[in-house]
Design an enzyme around this catalytic site. Structure first.
Site, short mmCIF file in Angstrom:
data_model
loop_
_atom_site.label_atom_id
_atom_site.label_comp_id
_atom_site.label_asym_id
_atom_site.label_seq_id
_atom_site.Cartn_x
_atom_site.Cartn_y
_atom_site.Cartn_z
N MET A 69 0.86 -1.19 0.00
CA MET A 69 0.00 0.00 0.00
C MET A 69 0.90 1.24 0.00
O MET A 69 0.48 2.31 0.45
CB MET A 69 -0.93 -0.01 1.21
CG MET A 69 -1.88 -1.22 1.18
SD MET A 69 -3.41 -1.00 2.07
CE MET A 69 -2.82 -0.72 3.72
N HIS A 107 9.50 -3.51 3.23
CA HIS A 107 9.06 -3.72 1.84
C HIS A 107 10.27 -4.01 0.95
O HIS A 107 10.19 -4.84 0.03
CB HIS A 107 8.37 -2.46 1.31
CG HIS A 107 7.09 -2.13 2.02
ND1 HIS A 107 6.95 -1.03 2.82
CD2 HIS A 107 5.89 -2.76 2.03
CE1 HIS A 107 5.73 -0.97 3.30
NE2 HIS A 107 5.06 -2.01 2.85
N ASP A 120 2.58 -9.42 9.18
CA ASP A 120 1.13 -9.57 9.10
C ASP A 120 0.84 -11.06 8.92
O ASP A 120 0.46 -11.52 7.84
CB ASP A 120 0.57 -8.74 7.95
CG ASP A 120 0.82 -7.26 8.18
OD1 ASP A 120 0.31 -6.73 9.17
OD2 ASP A 120 1.56 -6.65 7.39
#
Ligand code: PAF
Length: 283
Positions: A34, A41, A155
């Site tokens: 996102m 990332h 996550d």
């Protein structure tokens, strides 16, 4: 192809751009994000590059995974800085669709994942979340048709839900979980860490410390229930609001009560001021 980052905005241009790489010895990897990219990332990007010849990073702040009371509008957005980082990392493609491209007028399909998505962890506190994630990730998978898709282990429930979704829908993509990247004091990197005040930031690493401590004690043979109760008290004393601290089966996320029921993953979500932090560790 020279390493020139190509930014793609429509499904038809995405298909056209990737068409030349659908060859037997050429693999495409997708890193769904996102935006608001951080070192976590970039670790996904590196793993994607290690596994495949072409890397697509998607940047899409997905409205369907936010509840009306959540931070969709204020979610950190840093598109220009993200592009620079991806260009420097020699990523091939950025897939950056608009909300209208992803969810055009009349869009009427939403996946309703079960299994890990109903484990009673994040889903208890964000009931809309995994439906939104599964729907957008299924779309990203069918748009990009990657050989690999890389997700952070931070996550963890999301990783399990997406892995199950790809399997259940026979999507020909291998979902890879990449270890969490942490600050030197142990705090897991997250785009939402920018919400922490200086005082909260100083307390935040306790989340990982308590999780690690609980994992070590369970490994040493202490009873899981007792260890978790102590962990919950430690969170309280540190000033966290506790959403959950749970020991779960690492694959199904089903509750477990003894180490024999493992492999075990400890998962926690806490609140610090206005910020919600999640983290997890293996036992
Ligand atoms: O983890 C995220 O950043 C998002 O949930 C994802 C997987 C990109 C789907 O919007």
């Amino acid at each position: 192809m020279a390493n020139r980052l190509k930014i793609i905005r429509t499904v038809s241009s995405l298909r056209r751009a990737l068409e030349p790489f659908r060859r037997p010895n050429e693999r495409v990897a997708l890193v769904p994000t996102m935006g608001a990219l951080h070192r976590g990332h970039m670790a996904l990007v590196r793993e994607a590059q290690r596994r495949s010849e072409r890397v697509v990073v998607s940047i899409f702040v997905n409205p369907t995974q936010f509840a009306p009371n959540e931070d969709f509008a204020s979610y950190p957005r840093s598109f220009a800085t993200d592009l620079k980082a991806l260009r420097d990392a020699k990523v091939d493609f950025v897939w950056a669709p608009s909300v209208e491209t992803m969810y055009p007028d009349g869009f009427g399909t939403r996946l309703a994942p079960e299994g890990a998505a109903k484990a009673g962890l994040e889903d208890e506190f964000r009931p809309h979340f995994f439906g939104g994630v599964a729907t957008v990730v299924a779309k990203l998978f069918t748009q990009v048709l990657p050989d690999f898709a890389l997700f952070g282990q931070k996550d963890y429930q999301q990783l399990r839900v997406v892995t199950q979704m790809a399997k259940d829908l026979d999507l020909p993509v291998k979902v890879i979980g990449v270890p969490t990247v942490r600050e030197p004091d142990g705090l897991a990197l997250s785009s939402r860490n920018v919400y922490l005040s200086a005082t909260e930031r100083a307390v935040a690493p306790m989340l990982y410390r308590v999780l690690n401590d609980c994992a070590a004690r369970i490994k040493n043979g202490e009873k899981i229930d007792r260890v978790l109760n102590v962990g919950r008290i430690e969170f309280d004393l540190a000033g966290f609001g506790l959403d959950y601290l749970e020991a779960r089966h690492a694959v199904t996320l089903a509750p477990i009560s003894t180490s024999k029921d493992g492999p075990i993953r400890l998962l926690a979500a806490v609140r610090l001021g206005k910020t919600r932090l999640i983290d997890n560790v293996p036992v």
